[in-house]
Motif scaffolding. Sequence first.
Motif, short mmCIF file in Angstrom:
data_model
loop_
_atom_site.label_atom_id
_atom_site.label_comp_id
_atom_site.label_asym_id
_atom_site.label_seq_id
_atom_site.Cartn_x
_atom_site.Cartn_y
_atom_site.Cartn_z
N LEU A 17 2.22 0.52 6.76
CA LEU A 17 3.80 0.12 5.88
C LEU A 17 4.32 -1.84 6.04
O LEU A 17 4.33 -2.68 5.60
CB LEU A 17 5.09 0.73 6.03
N HIS A 18 4.62 -1.53 7.63
CA HIS A 18 5.02 -3.33 7.94
C HIS A 18 4.48 -3.60 8.02
O HIS A 18 4.40 -5.55 7.94
CB HIS A 18 5.75 -2.73 10.26
N LEU A 23 8.74 -6.22 3.87
CA LEU A 23 9.83 -4.87 3.48
C LEU A 23 11.24 -6.70 3.50
O LEU A 23 10.44 -7.44 4.22
CB LEU A 23 10.08 -4.19 4.65
N ASP A 24 12.09 -6.09 2.63
CA ASP A 24 12.91 -6.84 2.91
C ASP A 24 13.12 -8.46 2.32
O ASP A 24 13.69 -9.14 2.28
CB ASP A 24 14.15 -6.92 4.40
N LYS A 60 11.58 -2.81 -3.49
CA LYS A 60 11.36 -3.54 -4.02
C LYS A 60 11.05 -3.96 -5.68
O LYS A 60 11.14 -5.48 -4.66
CB LYS A 60 9.16 -4.05 -3.62
N SER A 61 11.05 -3.15 -6.22
CA SER A 61 11.33 -4.05 -7.50
C SER A 61 11.99 -2.47 -8.33
O SER A 61 11.66 -1.09 -8.02
CB SER A 61 10.03 -3.98 -8.80
N SER A 62 13.52 -2.79 -9.09
CA SER A 62 14.13 -1.69 -9.66
C SER A 62 14.53 -2.34 -10.93
O SER A 62 14.76 -3.55 -11.26
CB SER A 62 15.01 -1.65 -8.75
N GLN A 63 14.52 -1.38 -11.86
CA GLN A 63 15.52 -1.64 -13.61
C GLN A 63 15.97 -0.09 -13.22
O GLN A 63 15.77 0.68 -13.06
CB GLN A 63 14.66 -1.55 -14.23
N GLY A 64 17.17 -0.86 -13.58
CA GLY A 64 18.47 0.33 -14.03
C GLY A 64 19.61 0.34 -12.79
O GLY A 64 19.91 2.29 -12.95
N GLY A 177 2.94 -16.35 4.12
CA GLY A 177 4.02 -14.81 4.26
C GLY A 177 5.17 -15.65 5.13
O GLY A 177 6.03 -13.86 4.83
N PHE A 178 5.70 -15.85 6.22
CA PHE A 178 6.39 -16.82 6.13
C PHE A 178 7.77 -16.83 5.07
O PHE A 178 8.40 -16.57 5.18
CB PHE A 178 6.34 -17.41 7.69
N LYS A 179 7.01 -17.84 4.31
CA LYS A 179 8.05 -18.36 3.15
C LYS A 179 8.47 -17.12 2.07
O LYS A 179 9.50 -16.85 1.92
CB LYS A 179 7.19 -18.80 2.18
N LEU A 180 7.74 -15.62 2.87
CA LEU A 180 8.22 -14.66 1.57
C LEU A 180 9.11 -14.33 1.95
O LEU A 180 10.21 -13.45 1.75
CB LEU A 180 6.96 -13.79 0.99
N LEU A 181 9.03 -13.39 3.64
CA LEU A 181 10.01 -13.19 4.17
C LEU A 181 11.12 -14.03 4.88
O LEU A 181 12.07 -13.92 4.64
CB LEU A 181 9.40 -12.68 5.79
#
Length: 183
Positions: A17-18, A23-24, A60-64, A177-181
């Motif tokens: 996962l990591h 994550l975050d 990572k994503s949520s609706q509601g 990856g760095f830009k995303l984090l």
Amino acid sequence: MQAPGIIGNEAERIASLHSLNILDSAAEERFDRLTRLAHRLLKVPVSLISLVDSERLWFKSSQGLEVSEISREMSFCRHALIDQKPFIVTDARQDSRFANNPLVTGPCGIIFYAGIPLRGSDGRTLGSFAVIDRQPRFLSRDALDTLEDLAAIAERELRLSFLETTDPYTGLCNRKGFKLLAP
């Protein structure tokens, strides 16, 4: 609340996962599009792409849903990780595993849950694609197929995220990856 069994090779699963470096991270349209589709197609108030970390369930994503994470201990998704197949609870109030769960008895009022496990490229289960309702319901075969299709797309996007953000030679985060984090 009844806790599920231990996830086999938990340390390896968490490492997998990591290694996604997700994550975050900030919201991404490719994941939000999928939860919006689940929300509309299945007519549920809540849809999520969740990743099960060592102590928390991160969305990572949520609706509601207004929160970005919850305690792993309370989550329904951890059961989907153990079962390794679609996990469906038609009425959590009538299910001894969840009847006294604060997510059921509290303001969230979760009654119905359906989650499809999401696997990484190494086959380890990382989280789930889930839909939630505040009333009991059953999923038709067609609705379950739709949820499984959306989960398969989310799984592919998670795998692509790893490939896009990791240097193939070193296994370390690349520039994207760095830009995303750290936007």
